[in-house]
Write an enzyme that holds these catalytic residues in place. Structure first.
Site, PDB file in Angstrom:
ATOM      1  N   SER A 179       0.891  -1.116   0.227  1.00  0.00           N
ATOM      2  CA  SER A 179       0.222   0.286  -0.138  1.00  0.00           C
ATOM      3  C   SER A 179       0.973   0.993  -0.218  1.00  0.00           C
ATOM      4  O   SER A 179       2.531   1.185   0.038  1.00  0.00           O
ATOM      5  CB  SER A 179      -1.085   0.179   1.575  1.00  0.00           C
ATOM      6  OG  SER A 179      -0.276  -0.177   2.223  1.00  0.00           O
ATOM      7  N   HIS A 180       0.508   2.270  -0.724  1.00  0.00           N
ATOM      8  CA  HIS A 180       1.097   3.772  -0.248  1.00  0.00           C
ATOM      9  C   HIS A 180       1.748   3.868   0.949  1.00  0.00           C
ATOM     10  O   HIS A 180       2.718   4.617   1.248  1.00  0.00           O
ATOM     11  CB  HIS A 180      -0.065   5.177  -1.109  1.00  0.00           C
ATOM     12  CG  HIS A 180       0.591   6.354  -0.445  1.00  0.00           C
ATOM     13  ND1 HIS A 180       0.753   7.172   0.996  1.00  0.00           N
ATOM     14  CD2 HIS A 180       0.924   7.257  -1.299  1.00  0.00           C
ATOM     15  CE1 HIS A 180       1.071   7.731   0.299  1.00  0.00           C
ATOM     16  NE2 HIS A 180       1.489   7.947  -0.993  1.00  0.00           N
ATOM     17  N   ALA A 181       1.413   4.005   2.299  1.00  0.00           N
ATOM     18  CA  ALA A 181       1.922   3.536   3.352  1.00  0.00           C
ATOM     19  C   ALA A 181       2.973   2.986   3.621  1.00  0.00           C
ATOM     20  O   ALA A 181       4.671   3.593   3.897  1.00  0.00           O
ATOM     21  CB  ALA A 181       1.411   4.051   4.777  1.00  0.00           C
TER      22      ALA A 181
END
Length: 213
Positions: free
Chosen positions: A167-169
């Site tokens: 995911s992005h994080a």
């Protein structure tokens, strides 16, 4: 020397990466407005006994929100919740279910970026709270998207309720070389802001510093 077709592919990949981030932002920026509206639709149905919490309104189709009796709506919601749990254990239509810890001093999630950090928890729930994060604090949030990226240069570690290792994080945390734990489900509730915690990105755990060991 790369042949022209390879250069064209490289240029397309670079351009596509930019479009991907921009489209992701455009799709997610509206959620800050849409979610409160959806919850407002759910509150009257809580009062008439159709659902238990406002967010369960997401299990109903648009024509069902006001078109079903309380009993029928409750049956429909329970049926769909059960179907989602069977298809995606541990998840609901809204995201990851809160973990049943039994030990409120520890949070578990998916290891996403290796390393260990000790810091003070700063819970940031949306863009309006960005300015509250101080350098060296542990960023704890429900989700992230590209608009959150500048916060990673301040945070000593990142703990996110939703998402996984891709995911992005997680990706941005690895780029910044800080620990990250994803998919905790309850990271924004346990522990609370102001507490000192130890984030272990390899083990996927977050624990209060005074209980470590």
């Amino acid at each position: 020397m790369l042949i022209p077709v390879v250069w064209r592919l490289v240029d397309a990949a670079r351009t596509g990466a930019g479009y991907r981030e921009d489209s992701h932002y455009r799709f997610t920026v509206m959620l800050a407005v849409v979610r409160p509206v959806v919850l407002e639709l759910g509150r009257p149905r809580v009062l008439d006994g159709a659902i238990d919490t406002p967010d369960e309104i997401a299990y109903l189709e648009r024509n069902e929100v006001h078109g079903l009796s309380p009993a029928t709506a409750r049956q429909t919601v329970e049926r769909r919740k059960t179907a989602h749990r069977q298809a995606l254990p541990g998840y609901t239509i809204l995201g990851k279910e809160a973990a049943q810890l039994g030990n409120e001093d520890r949070v578990r999630g998916t290891p996403a970026s290796r390393g260990t950090a000790v810091g003070t928890v700063r819970v940031v729930r949306d863009e309006s709270e960005f300015a509250s994060l101080n350098s060296g604090e542990v960023l704890v949030c429900p989700y992230t998207n590209p608009t959150w990226t500048p916060l990673f240069s301040l945070a000593s570690a990142v703990v996110v309720d939703a998402g996984g290792a891709a995911s992005h994080a997680a990706i941005v945390a690895r780029e910044h070389g800080i620990p990250a734990v994803m998919g905790t489900g309850n990271g924004t509730r346990v522990p609370t802001g102001g507490q000192r915690v130890i984030v272990d990105g390899a083990a996927g755990t977050v624990m209060r510093a005074e209980t470590a060991g």
